[in-house]
Each structure stands twice: as structure tokens, then as C-alpha cells.
Design a protein around this motif. Structure first.
Motif, PDB file in Angstrom:
ATOM      1  N   LYS A 156       0.884  -1.179   0.000  1.00 27.83           N
ATOM      2  CA  LYS A 156       0.000   0.000   0.000  1.00 27.83           C
ATOM      3  C   LYS A 156       0.917   1.224   0.000  1.00 27.83           C
ATOM      4  O   LYS A 156       1.423   1.648   1.037  1.00 27.83           O
ATOM      5  CB  LYS A 156      -0.876  -0.024   1.266  1.00 27.83           C
ATOM      6  CG  LYS A 156      -2.227   0.592   1.131  1.00 27.83           C
ATOM      7  CD  LYS A 156      -2.303   2.083   1.049  1.00 27.83           C
ATOM      8  CE  LYS A 156      -1.824   2.940   2.145  1.00 27.83           C
ATOM      9  NZ  LYS A 156      -1.580   4.324   1.674  1.00 27.83           N
TER      10      LYS A 156
ATOM     11  N   GLU B 284       9.438  16.900  14.608  1.00 32.83           N
ATOM     12  CA  GLU B 284       9.906  16.759  13.230  1.00 32.83           C
ATOM     13  C   GLU B 284       9.010  17.576  12.298  1.00 32.83           C
ATOM     14  O   GLU B 284       7.823  17.273  12.159  1.00 32.83           O
ATOM     15  CB  GLU B 284       9.858  15.283  12.792  1.00 32.83           C
ATOM     16  CG  GLU B 284      10.356  15.076  11.353  1.00 32.83           C
ATOM     17  CD  GLU B 284       9.895  13.752  10.733  1.00 32.83           C
ATOM     18  OE1 GLU B 284       8.690  13.436  10.810  1.00 32.83           O
ATOM     19  OE2 GLU B 284      10.746  13.038  10.168  1.00 32.83           O
TER      20      GLU B 284
ATOM     21  N   SER C 268       4.945   8.709   9.199  1.00 32.46           N
ATOM     22  CA  SER C 268       5.048   9.599  10.359  1.00 32.46           C
ATOM     23  C   SER C 268       4.860   8.833  11.670  1.00 32.46           C
ATOM     24  O   SER C 268       4.273   7.746  11.699  1.00 32.46           O
ATOM     25  CB  SER C 268       3.974  10.677  10.245  1.00 32.46           C
ATOM     26  OG  SER C 268       2.707  10.049  10.166  1.00 32.46           O
TER      27      SER C 268
HETATM   28  P1  NAD Z   1       2.283   9.461   6.511  1.00 32.20           P
HETATM   29  O1  NAD Z   1       2.402   8.919   7.889  1.00 32.20           O
HETATM   30  O2  NAD Z   1       1.341  10.572   6.283  1.00 32.20           O
HETATM   31  O3  NAD Z   1       1.874   8.290   5.492  1.00 32.20           O
HETATM   32  C1  NAD Z   1       2.666   7.131   5.344  1.00 32.20           C
HETATM   33  C2  NAD Z   1       1.814   5.977   4.868  1.00 32.20           C
HETATM   34  O4  NAD Z   1       0.951   5.548   5.928  1.00 32.20           O
HETATM   35  C3  NAD Z   1       0.882   6.297   3.698  1.00 32.20           C
HETATM   36  O5  NAD Z   1       0.897   5.208   2.812  1.00 32.20           O
HETATM   37  C4  NAD Z   1      -0.470   6.465   4.363  1.00 32.20           C
HETATM   38  O6  NAD Z   1      -1.554   6.217   3.514  1.00 32.20           O
HETATM   39  C5  NAD Z   1      -0.377   5.419   5.451  1.00 32.20           C
HETATM   40  N1  NAD Z   1      -1.261   5.620   6.614  1.00 32.20           N
HETATM   41  C6  NAD Z   1      -1.543   6.773   7.238  1.00 32.20           C
HETATM   42  N2  NAD Z   1      -2.339   6.535   8.303  1.00 32.20           N
HETATM   43  C7  NAD Z   1      -2.537   5.203   8.360  1.00 32.20           C
HETATM   44  C8  NAD Z   1      -3.267   4.334   9.225  1.00 32.20           C
HETATM   45  N3  NAD Z   1      -3.939   4.805  10.266  1.00 32.20           N
HETATM   46  N4  NAD Z   1      -3.240   3.007   8.985  1.00 32.20           N
HETATM   47  C9  NAD Z   1      -2.533   2.504   7.949  1.00 32.20           C
HETATM   48  N5  NAD Z   1      -1.849   3.277   7.075  1.00 32.20           N
HETATM   49  C10 NAD Z   1      -1.847   4.611   7.283  1.00 32.20           C
HETATM   50  O7  NAD Z   1       3.779   9.885   6.084  1.00 32.20           O
HETATM   51  P2  NAD Z   1       4.284  10.705   4.802  1.00 32.20           P
HETATM   52  O8  NAD Z   1       3.900  12.133   4.930  1.00 32.20           O
HETATM   53  O9  NAD Z   1       3.953   9.969   3.546  1.00 32.20           O
HETATM   54  O10 NAD Z   1       5.880  10.563   4.974  1.00 32.20           O
HETATM   55  C11 NAD Z   1       6.657  11.379   5.781  1.00 32.20           C
HETATM   56  C12 NAD Z   1       6.965  10.741   7.110  1.00 32.20           C
HETATM   57  O11 NAD Z   1       7.542   9.448   6.920  1.00 32.20           O
HETATM   58  C13 NAD Z   1       7.999  11.507   7.912  1.00 32.20           C
HETATM   59  O12 NAD Z   1       7.624  11.525   9.271  1.00 32.20           O
HETATM   60  C14 NAD Z   1       9.277  10.715   7.709  1.00 32.20           C
HETATM   61  O13 NAD Z   1      10.245  10.891   8.722  1.00 32.20           O
HETATM   62  C15 NAD Z   1       8.746   9.319   7.676  1.00 32.20           C
HETATM   63  N6  NAD Z   1       9.659   8.402   7.001  1.00 32.20           N
HETATM   64  C16 NAD Z   1      10.370   7.523   7.767  1.00 32.20           C
HETATM   65  C17 NAD Z   1      11.288   6.676   7.163  1.00 32.20           C
HETATM   66  C18 NAD Z   1      12.118   5.720   7.987  1.00 32.20           C
HETATM   67  O14 NAD Z   1      12.678   4.791   7.405  1.00 32.20           O
HETATM   68  N7  NAD Z   1      12.209   5.870   9.302  1.00 32.20           N
HETATM   69  C19 NAD Z   1      11.464   6.702   5.767  1.00 32.20           C
HETATM   70  C20 NAD Z   1      10.705   7.591   5.013  1.00 32.20           C
HETATM   71  C21 NAD Z   1       9.796   8.436   5.653  1.00 32.20           C
END
Ligand code: NAD
Length: 504
Positions: free
Chosen positions: A179, A391, A237
């Protein structure tokens, strides 16, 4: 149709995505380059996700019986296909998520690297043999496939994170349901098409081995709640991880959480400042500050802080902000307007908390009025206040000062996240202390290298609110398998462990 939409379409077709994968309504995909609509993709929901998990679960039952080195052959073919499609996929990454083209290519190279790594690993899924306390007995451990691996990924590494998980899951004998971020479904379609080419060449992989579900959090949640998804590897996140982690735990599933970071660099009195400035610029403004490992805090020693900040401001003033498709651009756009607004809110809060802000506005880029291009910001803070502990996914660099290393370490570790960290020093005692048990509390800890741009050979991930998961290299493969301890009795006796007697 805009030029960017035309180019997107040709790239998708060149990568093997068929026209029926695109729609006229559903998820509207925009490019951060100019805010224009580049495609529509049908949105899938919970029912589609559950159907995909069922298919993948059936495929798993066959895939787990194929020897691991033979499973590695599929990943080797995927690596070949990625090499052949590197430029087109790299460009699509740039168009869809806005990182500069060189970083788009770098992201695809990372996919190729993990393919190579996983192919080698497919012949090295080792267990241990263990000395048994009982005569005529042998103990050993074997590693077995787990089941369906659900992969939830973020927008900022739209393809690499998929490959880190998928390449390891496949060699480990798991099937995959992916996903991707709803902000980057096109690169996901492209990856699926590229994998399809490898599957066709491979020949007899079970149908449903890899399923793609395009949708938002609702589709993600269905994956998280499905008991047939033995592993949930979720990248995004901390807010998302806080929702996902407990739900997976409540059904006793396994989760690999890769969440937000708040990465720092300690700059010590002996640091090579020229190297530090270059490392800071790449780590803090690269990918427009939208890496989980982006540098967000510099903790500078009092003796060099003024000189460092002056050099940084000079370097920041000349950073080329512009279209990520143009040669020479180093800072591209933020993903969307909301992200730019969040950056502005954080800068306002920083000023209220006593910060002095340099930069941080919206750059105007010719012909790209719909894009949100940030001017990277440097904010000198009197203390590590609330905004510094948070962050903000944008190019904001906070500067804090310290007088002795203990104080620097305290500041360093006094944030909720624990992903990546580094120290610039030529003093061996300081470097070793920073990497020691009493030093940085992060999953990645570097010396004289910035916090971002990890190689795939090491295990990637972090502690505290970063989630504790590990992906990619080293022994991260163990997260995709289950361990069985086997004891074999080749004697004619039946001795019990710990000397227990139970004679009948
Ligand atoms: P996000 O949390 O908004 O979304 C990430 C994914 O989670 C998306 O596919 C979204 O649809 C899904 N999602 C959101 N809520 C969910 C839920 N309740 N249940 C299941 N799936 C859900 O993040 P973003 O804005 O796409 O990315 C940025 C964030 O990702 C930043 O905080 C960054 O630090 C983090 N990140 C971490 C790593 C790592 O390896 N630690 C790598 C890349 C990005």
C-alpha cells in the motif's frame, strides 16, 4: 493535458504500465514541480485490500516451498529490469515526488543495490547449531518464511522503501501486499510493471505473490487489521506509527516500524568546518528537507558556532532552488501546499520560542507558480524548545550551542525520536564517546559524515518514536522470517533437560 502530464504518460508506458491502470477520476495525482494534475488512478478500499491479502496468502503457500536461492533468482531478474529502466523510473520519481533528478536516479540505484544484496542473502539464511546439554542430542535453529508481508510506504522514498522490504520478503519466502502513499501511486504502478517483467522471465511464480493496493489510510488500516498479514512493515510519520503499532500488536502480528526522525549533528571544536558545512548543506536541504534522516539540529560548540553559522548562511544564500528536472538545481519543491504551510507554522512557533530565523520563505520559480519551493531556513535557538523537538518535514535547521560534550549529548538525546545522528570531530575520544553506550541513542550513528544518505549494507532504522524497526542490510532479513529451534535426539535414551527425572 500539460507537458508534465504528457511526459508522465510516456514514462509510464515506457515502464510497462498499461493504459487501463489509469483512470479519469479517483485519486488525483499532482506533480509538486508545478502543482499540475498529471494523472488519475482508481482508489481501492478495505474490500480490495482484503481480497489482495487472500490472494497473496494463497501464493505464499506455494512460494515458501521454493528453495531460497531459487527465490533469489526472481530478485536477480528484478535487479536486471531495474538497471534497464533506471533513467525512466528515476525521472518518474522526480516528477511525482519532486526530488532532484540525481536523487531520483540515486533512489533507483538503491533499489538495484538491495536486489544484489538480497540475491546474495538468499544463499545465506543461516541458523546456528547449539551445544546440547543432553548426550546424543543436537540443537539447531532453522529460519522459515512468515507469511504475507504488508508494506505501507511514505511519499518521500516512493520506490526504495518498497524494494528494501520486497526484495528481502521475497527471498525469505513471503508474499507481499503493498500500500504505497496515496501521493505517489504512479511510481508504485511502475514498480509493479517492472516486477511483472521479472516475474514473466522467472516463469513459475505463484499468482498473487505481489499485490498492489492503491488507496489511503483506510486501505492501509485494512492491511494492518488483517490477521493473514503476518508482518506489517510501515514507513511514515510517528502519528501513523502510533495508530498502526498497537493495532498490529493487538492481534499479535509482527510490525516493523520506520517512523519520523529528528536528526542532529554535534560539531566539536576540532571539527573540519569546511567538511561540516558541506555535510550540513546536503543533509539539511537535500530532498528539500524531506528525508526521514534529514539533518534538523546542529549542536555546535561555543568556540566555533559563530564561524559555522556565518559559513552556513553564506552557503544557504547561494543554494540553487528550482525545478528538480533542471541541471544544477539542488533544492526542489515541497510535496504540497500543506507541507509548505506546516513549515511556515513551525518557523512562526520557533520565532515565538525565541529563535532568530534566516530564510524560510517561498522561492518563486519561473513558470512553476503552482509549486511550493521553500527557501531553506536556519534558525538559531536559545534552547531546545518544543518546536525543535518536533519533526517538521521541511528544510528547517535549528542551531543550538554547547560548552562541553556531556551537555551536547544531553541535548542530542533529549528528543522523542531516535533515527540518525553524527558528530564532526577529529578528537578520537569524542568520536568514540559519541558512538558508545553513553553516547548517541540513535539507530544510526556516524562520525564525520552527515546523518542522511545511508548505504543499504547496514541495518536501517531507529529507536524511541522512530519505531525500533530495522530494514535493508545486515541481519534485517530475520524480521521477515520465523525462527524454529530444533532438538534432535539420535541416542537410544530419553534424558530430560535440567536433570529432571520422570521415569514410568
Ligand atoms: P504518513 O504517515 O502521512 O503516510 C505514510 C503511509 O501511511 C501512507 O501510505 C499512508 O496512507 C499510510 N497511513 C496513514 N495513516 C494510516 C493508518 N492509520 N493506517 C494505515 N496506514 C496509514 O507519512 P508521509 O507524509 O507519507 O511521509 C513522511 C513521514 O515518513 C515523515 O515523518 C518521515 O520521517 C517518515 N519516514 C520515515 C522513514 C524511515 O525509514 N524511518 C522513511 C521515510 C519516511
Amino acid at each position: 493535458m500539460s507537458n508534465l502530464a504528457q511526459e508522465t504518460k510516456s514514462l509510464l508506458f515506457a515502464l510497462g504500465v498499461s493504459a487501463d491502470k489509469l483512470a479519469t477520476s479517483g485519486i488525483e495525482v499532482t506533480s509538486p514541480i508545478d502543482g499540475s494534475i498529471i494523472a488519475h488512478v482508481a482508489e481501492q478500499g478495505a474490500a480490495d485490500t482484503n481480497a489482495a491479502v487472500n490472494k497473496a496468502h494463497e501464493a505464499f503457500k506455494k512460494w515458501r516451498t521454493i528453495p531460497a536461492p531459487a527465490r533469489g533468482e526472481l530478485v536477480r531478474l528484478l535487479g536486471e529490469e531495474l538497471r534497464a529502466h533506471k533513467e525512466a523510473l528515476g525521472k518518474l520519481v522526480t516528477i511525482e515526488c519532486g526530488k532532484i533528478y540525481s536523487e531520483g536516479l540515486g533512489e533507483v540505484q538503491e533499489m538495484i543495490d538491495i536486489c544484489d544484496f538480497a540475491v546474495g542473502q538468499s544463499r545465506q539464511l543461516y541458523g546456528k547449531t547449539i551445544a546440547s546439554e543432553r548426550p546424543g542430542h543436537r540443537m539447531m535453529e532453522t529460519w522459515h518464511p512468515m507469511g504475507v508481508c504488508g508494506v505501507i510506504s511514505a511519499f518521500n522514498f516512493p520506490v526504495a522503501v518498497w524494494s528494501w522490504n520486497t526484495c528481502l520478503a521475497l527471498i525469505c519466502g513471503d508474499s507481499v501486499v503493498w500500500k504505497p502513499s496515496e501521493k505517489t501511486p504512479l511510481t508504485a504502478l511502475a514498480c509493479e510493471a517492472i516486477l511483472q517483467k521479472a516475474l514473466e522471465r522467472f516463469g513459475d511464480a505463484p499468482e498473487g505473490l505481489h499485490e498492489l493496493v492503491i488507496g489511503g489510510p483506510e486501505a492501509g488500516q485494512a492491511l494492518v487489521d488483517n490477521p493473514k498479514a503476518a508482518i506489517i512493515s510501515a514507513t511514515g510519520s510517528t502519528r501513523m506509527g502510533a495508530a498502526v503499532g498497537p493495532r498490529v500488536a493487538s492481534r499479535f502480528g509482527r510490525s516493523i516500524l520506520e517512523l519520523g526522525g529528528n536528526n542532529a549533528m554535534v560539531v566539536a571544536p576540532s571539527a573540519d568546518l569546511d567538511m561540516a558545512v558541506r555535510a550540513i548543506c546536503f543533509s539539511a536541504v537535500g530532498t528539500a528537507g524531506q528525508r526521514c534522516t534529514s539533518l534538523r539540529r546542529v549542536i555546535a560548540h561555543d568556540s566555533i558556532a559563530d564561524e559555522l553559522v556565518a559559513s552556513l548562511k553564506k552557503a544557504y544564500a547561494t543554494l540553487p532552488v528550482g525545478s528538480p528536472l533542471e541541471d544544477g538545481t539542488l533544492v526542489g519543491p515541497l510535496i504540497d501546499e500543506q507541507s509548505f504551510d506546516t513549515m511556515q507554522t513551525s518557523l512562526k512557533q520557533a520565532a515565538e520560542e525565541g529563535g532568530s530565523v534566516f530564510g524560510g520563505g517561498r522561492a518563486s520559480v519561473d513558470g512553476k507558480d503552482g509549486g511550493f519551493y521553500p527557501t531553506p531556513a536556519i534558525v538559531e535557538m536559545p534552547a531546545q524548545s518544543d518546536v525543535v523537538r518536533t519533526e517538521t518535514f521541511a528544510p528547517i535547521l535549528y542551531i543550538l550551542r554547547y560548552s562541553d560534550l556531556d551537555q551536547a549529548l544531553e541535548l542530542h538525546n533529549e528528543v522523542p525520536q531516535g533515527l540518525s545522528s553524527c558528530i564532526f570531530t577529529l578528537n578520537m575520544r569524542e568520536a568514540e564517546t559519541f558512538m558508545s553506550a553513553a553516547g548517541s541513542d540513535c539507530g544510526i550513528c556516524n562520525v564525520n559524515i552527515g546523518p542522511s544518505g545511508a548505504e543499504i549494507g547496514g541495518a536501517f532504522g531507529g529507536e524511541k518514536e522512530t519505531g525500533g524497526g530495522r530494514e535493508s542490510g545486515s541481519d534485517a532479513w530475520k524480521g521477515y522470517m520465523r525462527r524454529a529451534t530444533n532438538t534432535v535426539n539420535y541416542s537410544a535414551e530419553l534424558p530430560l533437560a535440567q536433570g529432571v527425572k520422570f521415569d514410568i
